[in-house]
Write an enzyme that holds these catalytic residues in place. Structure first.
Site, PDB file in Angstrom:
ATOM      1  N   GLU A   1      52.132  69.726  38.220  1.00  0.00           N
ATOM      2  CA  GLU A   1      51.616  70.986  38.752  1.00  0.00           C
ATOM      3  C   GLU A   1      52.470  71.450  39.911  1.00  0.00           C
ATOM      4  O   GLU A   1      52.874  70.658  40.764  1.00  0.00           O
ATOM      5  CB  GLU A   1      50.163  70.791  39.194  1.00  0.00           C
ATOM      6  CG  GLU A   1      49.485  72.070  39.645  1.00  0.00           C
ATOM      7  CD  GLU A   1      48.003  71.863  39.921  1.00  0.00           C
ATOM      8  OE1 GLU A   1      47.500  72.446  40.902  1.00  0.00           O
ATOM      9  OE2 GLU A   1      47.374  71.120  39.160  1.00  0.00           O
TER      10      GLU A   1
ATOM     11  N   CYS B   1      48.083  65.625  41.279  1.00  0.00           N
ATOM     12  CA  CYS B   1      48.528  65.002  42.521  1.00  0.00           C
ATOM     13  C   CYS B   1      49.141  63.653  42.186  1.00  0.00           C
ATOM     14  O   CYS B   1      48.689  62.976  41.263  1.00  0.00           O
ATOM     15  CB  CYS B   1      47.367  64.802  43.496  1.00  0.00           C
ATOM     16  SG  CYS B   1      46.741  66.310  44.225  1.00  0.00           S
TER      17      CYS B   1
END
Length: 543
Positions: free
Chosen positions: A430, A396
């Site tokens: 990601e 994140c």
């Protein structure tokens, strides 16, 4: 008659715009799932929006509402083709009841939003475009690098055979599930060979959620909001790999903002998305956060009392970078669990494409702070897995809204790749990336790769003889993963087929755009100021 619930009616008409229905009848029939034109807040334009919820606010007779039993009906709407952070409560006078459409039928097993405009980054790594104000979660400007012409100002030869390379998207497109059926594009042909393929088909890949991992994940991990308010099925448990990818269907609760305002230090910020704070905090006008430990409190009085007891003046953990007034702190999700959980709750207010786990043990958090005489004030952060089987160096990433558009987003991205260089590995964020996240990463990748190409060209012994470079060389120089290098070069339209070989063409337009964007980067990472050494997390004793 006016208090009769819509669900109790034996039959719902296909439209509420029939001549026999008055405005009061339309208000009764317009319930969750209906789609209607809604007037935008900052203008007279109407946009289709899905009704997600409705509530009635009692109106006292003193306020001009008539009798004591009257109430004001409010609707929580999601505008189609707009990001979810623009969802809001609207009154009935902003709805055009003549264009109301019945609830749309979900395809079997589709889950998610009825209207399809939920703003969650989907299979291709991009969320729906934001037609309104584009406030970047990462705080980075668009690259400004446009399409290039074929006239070359410099040519760098590509030595390796690109036709034998992997496609410009990770192999995660093979993951199953109804959400990914539109992403099974052709992979037998390299994207550099197919010049007519649309950009949306070859940009960063989908979420990469492994179906077998989801089925095998244990139900013991805690997930907040596991069931919808109407008694829907529980959400699947988190992945055992520690991935923070959004891998669950939307439900009614998580599609609606539940916090009105937060106060963090000197700033009062309006959240963008749902975050599973305690239910009692959703009933207060503003949630107060300690800017040092991120503890949440329900009133200003509680915050002042807490500040007299809080001993922190900087994030817990090790300070691994300091230059001028900027510092980075490394925080272990296992050793500092309370702070990590509070950080995840705060980040979820502004990140919709990631899910939230209370089990922070598999993660490291790198918090960027501005330092003054009072203490270290959080600006943004990124997290990464201690062990990533897919070489992800970011799980994140977030810059808080008051600090956006100041270059902190690219600074966080650059810092993550500096860590990858010290580890001797290449990394990639990601997937999926949000729409704004993809813009910021594209900007960083573009600038970094063009810098590397210019450096290679300058180091060539003969200016008239273009140097040769491979995709692997660029990946090793920049620590950017091979797939991201290929997709970025194609996105910039820099790769061309010339006399039997692939060449990278840097046009004058691309170089001018690169110079403009480089001039805007006021802050950069100085590797000499970074004091950090990677650990082998495969040895569980170090957890």
């Amino acid at each position: 008659q006016q208090h009769q619930k819509p669900a109790q009616q034996p039959h719902l008409p296909t439209s509420v715009s029939t001549p026999s229905l008055g405005r009061s009848d339309s208000l009764l029939l317009l319930s969750e799932g209906f789609v209607a034109p809604v007037r935008l807040k900052n203008g007279g334009e109407y946009r289709l929006a899905e009704i997600l919820s409705r509530r009635e606010i009692p109106v006292s007779p003193s306020s001009g509402g008539g009798n004591a039993d009257s109430s004001l009906v409010m609707y929580y709407v999601h505008f189609e083709d707009f990001n979810k952070r623009l969802d809001e409560w609207v009154s009935a006078d902003r709805i055009d009841f003549t264009g109301v459409q019945p609830p749309r039928v979900r395809p079997p097993g589709s889950g998610g939003s009825v209207s399809g405009g939920g703003g969650i980054a989907g299979g291709n790594g991009m969320a729906n475009p934001v037609s309104g104000e584009r406030r970047s979660v990462l705080g980075a400007a668009e690259t400004g690098v446009g399409a290039t012409s074929t006239a070359a100002s410099s040519v760098v030869g590509v030595a390796d055979s690109v036709s034998n390379s992997r496609a410009g998207t990770p192999d995660s497109t093979a993951s199953g599930g109804p959400h990914h059926h539109h992403n099974h594009h052709q992979q037998h042909q390299h994207p550099l060979l197919n010049k007519k393929r649309p950009y949306s088909a070859i940009c960063l890949a989908d979420s990469g959620v492994d179906q077998s991992e989801d089925e095998a994940s244990a139900a013991s991990a805690a997930v907040v909001g596991t069931a919808s308010a109407n008694g829907g099925p529980p959400l699947p448990p988190p992945r055992q790999t520690g991935s923070m990818a959004h891998n669950h269907d939307d439900n009614k609760v998580m599609r609606m903002k539940n916090i009105e305002w937060i106060e963090l230090g000197r700033y009062r910020i309006k959240p963008w998305y749902f975050s599973p704070y305690p239910v009692e905090l959703t009933k207060v006008a503003c949630v107060y956060l300690c800017e040092f430990c991120l503890k949440y409190l329900k009133s200003d009085t509680c915050l002042r009392r807490h500040l007299t007891k809080c001993q922190l003046r900087h994030p817990p953990g090790n300070e691994i970078y300091r230059r001028q007034n900027l510092s980075f702190f490394e925080i272990d999700g296992r050793k500092n669990k309370a702070y990590s959980q509070h950080l995840c709750l705060l980040a979820k207010l502004f990140l919709d494409h990631k899910t939230l786990y209370y089990d922070t043990d598999p993660f490291l958090f790198y918090v960027l702070c501005e330092t003054d005489s009072v203490g270290c004030h959080i600006v943004g952060y990124f997290s990464k897995e201690k062990e990533s089987a897919e070489d992800f160096n970011v799980a994140c990433i977030l810059v808080l809204p008051p600090f956006q558009r100041k270059g902190y987003g690219k600074l966080l991205i650059e810092f993550s790749y500096e860590l990858s260089k010290l580890e001797g590995e290449t990394g990639s964020p990601e997937k999926p990336l949000s729409d704004l996240g993809l813009i910021s990463y594209r900007a960083y990748w573009s600038q970094t790769l063009i810098d590397a190409l210019l450096e290679i060209k300058r180091s060539a012994p003969n200016e008239n003889d273009p140097p040769s470079v491979t995709i692997n060389d660029l990946s090793e120089r920049t620590a950017i993963k091979r797939e991201d290098v290929i997709s970025t070069l194609q996105h910039l339209n820099l790769v061309h087929y010339y006399k039997g070989v692939y060449v990278i063409v840097l046009t004058k337009e691309a170089l001018d755009a690169h110079s403009r964007t480089q001039g805007k980067r006021r802050i950069r990472i100085d590797p000499k100021c970074l004091q950090w050494q990677g650990k082998d997390w495969s040895k569980r004793g170090r957890w």
